[in-house]
Design a protein around this motif. Structure first.
Motif, PDB file in Angstrom:
ATOM      1  N   VAL A 109     -56.059 -36.033 -64.098  1.00 44.47           N
ATOM      2  CA  VAL A 109     -55.602 -37.409 -64.307  1.00 44.47           C
ATOM      3  C   VAL A 109     -56.603 -38.176 -65.162  1.00 44.47           C
ATOM      4  O   VAL A 109     -56.226 -38.900 -66.091  1.00 44.47           O
ATOM      5  N   LEU A 110     -57.879 -38.005 -64.869  1.00 37.43           N
ATOM      6  CA  LEU A 110     -58.898 -38.682 -65.672  1.00 37.43           C
ATOM      7  C   LEU A 110     -58.901 -38.165 -67.105  1.00 37.43           C
ATOM      8  O   LEU A 110     -59.039 -38.937 -68.056  1.00 37.43           O
TER       9      LEU A 110
ATOM     10  N   PHE B 249     -59.129 -23.841 -57.874  1.00 34.90           N
ATOM     11  CA  PHE B 249     -59.438 -25.007 -57.039  1.00 34.90           C
ATOM     12  C   PHE B 249     -59.971 -26.193 -57.858  1.00 34.90           C
ATOM     13  O   PHE B 249     -60.919 -26.857 -57.452  1.00 34.90           O
ATOM     14  N   VAL B 250     -59.366 -26.434 -59.011  1.00 33.62           N
ATOM     15  CA  VAL B 250     -59.727 -27.601 -59.814  1.00 33.62           C
ATOM     16  C   VAL B 250     -58.935 -28.786 -59.264  1.00 33.62           C
ATOM     17  O   VAL B 250     -57.708 -28.733 -59.186  1.00 33.62           O
TER      18      VAL B 250
ATOM     19  N   MET C   7     -51.315 -25.172 -65.182  1.00 34.50           N
ATOM     20  CA  MET C   7     -51.469 -25.861 -63.923  1.00 34.50           C
ATOM     21  C   MET C   7     -51.663 -24.863 -62.794  1.00 34.50           C
ATOM     22  O   MET C   7     -52.405 -25.126 -61.866  1.00 34.50           O
ATOM     23  N   ILE C   8     -50.992 -23.723 -62.878  1.00 32.46           N
ATOM     24  CA  ILE C   8     -51.134 -22.713 -61.828  1.00 32.46           C
ATOM     25  C   ILE C   8     -52.550 -22.149 -61.820  1.00 32.46           C
ATOM     26  O   ILE C   8     -53.143 -21.955 -60.759  1.00 32.46           O
TER      27      ILE C   8
END
Length: 65
Positions: free
Chosen positions: A15-16, A8-9, A1-2
């Protein structure tokens, strides 16, 4: 996640993507995206709450004049 934050994703893509993963588990397409959205919201709320509650203690030495 970091790493995703560094590059910048946007979180909406995650979520999709998790909705498509949950689609294999839950047959109904609508519920898979709802579960993915709820999981991401719950994670964001828990993470934000923990960060907000820990920030004063961690920055106490920095704010001391």
């Amino acid at each position: 996640m970091i790493l995703l934050t560094w590059f910048f994703v946007p979180p909406a893509l995650l979520v999709l993507a998790s909705g498509f993963v949950f689609q294999n588990i839950y047959v109904n397409e609508g519920w898979s995206f709802v579960i993915a959205w709820l999981a991401s919201m719950l994670g964001a709320v828990i993470g934000g709450t923990l960060a907000f509650s820990r920030a004063p203690g961690l920055s106490r030495d920095l704010l001391r004049v």
